[in-house]
Design a protein around this motif. Structure first.
Motif, PDB file in Angstrom:
ATOM      1  N   PHE A 117       0.856  -1.195   0.000  1.00 15.38           N
ATOM      2  CA  PHE A 117       0.000   0.000   0.000  1.00 15.38           C
ATOM      3  C   PHE A 117       0.891   1.244   0.000  1.00 15.38           C
ATOM      4  O   PHE A 117       1.037   1.903   1.039  1.00 15.38           O
ATOM      5  N   PRO A 118       1.490   1.580  -1.133  1.00 13.55           N
ATOM      6  CA  PRO A 118       2.421   2.720  -1.160  1.00 13.55           C
ATOM      7  C   PRO A 118       1.791   4.008  -0.650  1.00 13.55           C
ATOM      8  O   PRO A 118       2.477   4.842  -0.051  1.00 13.55           O
ATOM      9  N   VAL A 119       0.479   4.146  -0.833  1.00  9.99           N
ATOM     10  CA  VAL A 119      -0.182   5.367  -0.387  1.00  9.99           C
ATOM     11  C   VAL A 119      -0.086   5.513   1.134  1.00  9.99           C
ATOM     12  O   VAL A 119       0.023   6.625   1.661  1.00  9.99           O
ATOM     13  N   LEU A 120      -0.074   4.393   1.845  1.00 12.53           N
ATOM     14  CA  LEU A 120       0.044   4.464   3.313  1.00 12.53           C
ATOM     15  C   LEU A 120       1.461   4.863   3.725  1.00 12.53           C
ATOM     16  O   LEU A 120       1.662   5.523   4.744  1.00 12.53           O
ATOM     17  N   GLU A 142      -8.109   5.738   1.287  1.00 10.63           N
ATOM     18  CA  GLU A 142      -6.948   5.562   2.169  1.00 10.63           C
ATOM     19  C   GLU A 142      -7.374   4.915   3.494  1.00 10.63           C
ATOM     20  O   GLU A 142      -6.685   4.042   4.018  1.00 10.63           O
ATOM     21  N   GLN A 143      -8.526   5.334   3.994  1.00  6.05           N
ATOM     22  CA  GLN A 143      -9.029   4.733   5.237  1.00  6.05           C
ATOM     23  C   GLN A 143      -9.288   3.241   5.058  1.00  6.05           C
ATOM     24  O   GLN A 143      -9.001   2.432   5.937  1.00  6.05           O
ATOM     25  N   GLN A 144      -9.862   2.883   3.912  1.00  7.12           N
ATOM     26  CA  GLN A 144     -10.160   1.473   3.663  1.00  7.12           C
ATOM     27  C   GLN A 144      -8.871   0.664   3.558  1.00  7.12           C
ATOM     28  O   GLN A 144      -8.772  -0.439   4.096  1.00  7.12           O
ATOM     29  N   MET A 145      -7.874   1.212   2.870  1.00  8.20           N
ATOM     30  CA  MET A 145      -6.566   0.546   2.777  1.00  8.20           C
ATOM     31  C   MET A 145      -5.990   0.337   4.178  1.00  8.20           C
ATOM     32  O   MET A 145      -5.451  -0.722   4.489  1.00  8.20           O
ATOM     33  N   VAL A 183      -9.350   1.997  -6.683  1.00  6.32           N
ATOM     34  CA  VAL A 183      -9.120   1.549  -5.303  1.00  6.32           C
ATOM     35  C   VAL A 183      -9.758   0.171  -5.102  1.00  6.32           C
ATOM     36  O   VAL A 183      -9.173  -0.726  -4.482  1.00  6.32           O
ATOM     37  N   VAL A 184     -10.966  -0.001  -5.658  1.00  8.32           N
ATOM     38  CA  VAL A 184     -11.656  -1.293  -5.550  1.00  8.32           C
ATOM     39  C   VAL A 184     -10.808  -2.392  -6.202  1.00  8.32           C
ATOM     40  O   VAL A 184     -10.655  -3.488  -5.648  1.00  8.32           O
ATOM     41  N   ALA A 185     -10.223  -2.075  -7.345  1.00  6.55           N
ATOM     42  CA  ALA A 185      -9.385  -3.065  -8.036  1.00  6.55           C
ATOM     43  C   ALA A 185      -8.177  -3.438  -7.170  1.00  6.55           C
ATOM     44  O   ALA A 185      -7.791  -4.610  -7.091  1.00  6.55           O
ATOM     45  N   ARG A 186      -7.604  -2.461  -6.497  1.00  8.13           N
ATOM     46  CA  ARG A 186      -6.446  -2.717  -5.618  1.00  8.13           C
ATOM     47  C   ARG A 186      -6.853  -3.617  -4.449  1.00  8.13           C
ATOM     48  O   ARG A 186      -6.114  -4.533  -4.064  1.00  8.13           O
TER      49      ARG A 186
END
Ligand code: ATP
Length: 225
Positions: A117-120, A135-138, A165-168
């Motif tokens: 999760f690079p965004v995190l 981002e919260q869901q990740m 995001v769903v695909a990720r």
């Protein structure tokens, strides 16, 4: 790994689940679909030990956990990705990730989480309050992976999120499955459920009304909910 038999649940005098039986095997992704009010969240709450007004049996890893307190179920390897995400708003992303206790040797390291999760990683010092829905869901999923849960109960993980995001999230679920964990995916987005799940249960008015393999589910996708 999860075997639920004849589960009934009540809110006072009102019965919300009527003899629900579902199972999830190791390395299996199972979806549970149903309209609003069908009883999906009630079922998840019964499984993790947050709803105690129940009859029937919940077995997890060959143990009867029907009366086992929630914290012991979590320690035994039940992970919950709750629909409201449950992020601690006053903690940073990194602090949220450091909090969960490790329950098995499958627990993801911080390095692995940040790689997946690079965004995190980019947002690691950001307070929980400032995260977007995606981002919260990740973060909610990453937190469950940090524990090394053997079974992930995911309540509507795709709700309100952008397709990318769903695909990720779909990719992450496939990775969890490949590592041998089980996933019970509560999902009203039948298109998403069809891309990740092996089997599907349809819940209506507190009863399982259909059990479908993925090819049958795909065939009937448009008429199911
Ligand atoms: P949604 O997708 O809207 O969350 P759901 O399928 O998760 O719906 P539940 O929230 O489990 O459905 O609700 C199942 C039934 O239990 C509904 O009839 C609902 O009105 C009832 N119910 C849920 N929570 C409570 C509560 N706290 N007190 C009384 N009845 C409740």
């Amino acid at each position: 790994m999860l075997e639920v038999t004849g589960l009934e649940a009540w809110y006072g005098q009102a019965q919300a689940l009527h003899g629900v039986s579902v199972r999830v095997g190791e390395g299996e992704v199972v979806s549970l679909a149903g309209r609003n009010g069908a009883g999906k969240t009630t079922l998840v709450r019964c499984l993790i030990g947050l709803h105690r007004q129940v009859r029937g049996t919940v077995r997890f890893l060959d143990r009867d956990v029907t009366r086992t307190p929630a914290h012991q179920r979590a320690r035994a390897g039940m992970g919950w990705v709750q629909d409201d995400r449950g992020i601690y708003a006053s903690l940073t992303v990194e602090e949220n990730l450091l909090l969960p206790p490790r329950v098995s040797d499958r627990a993801w390291t911080m390095e692995r989480v940040y790689e997946a999760f690079p965004v995190l990683a980019i947002r690691r010092r950001a307070p929980g309050t400032t995260l977007s829905g995606g981002e919260q869901q990740m973060l909610a999923i990453a937190r469950a992976l940090r524990t090394g849960a053997r079974l992930l109960l995911m309540d509507e993980p795709s709700e309100g999120l952008a397709p990318v995001v769903v695909a990720r999230i779909g990719e992450i679920i496939r990775e969890v499955k490949a590592a041998g964990a089980g996933v019970l995916l509560i999902e009203q987005n039948v298109k998403f459920a069809a891309t990740v799940a092996d089997r599907h249960y349809l819940l209506s008015q507190g009863r399982i009304v259909e059990t479908l393999d993925n090819s049958e589910f795909r065939r009937r996708e448009g008429e199911l909910l």
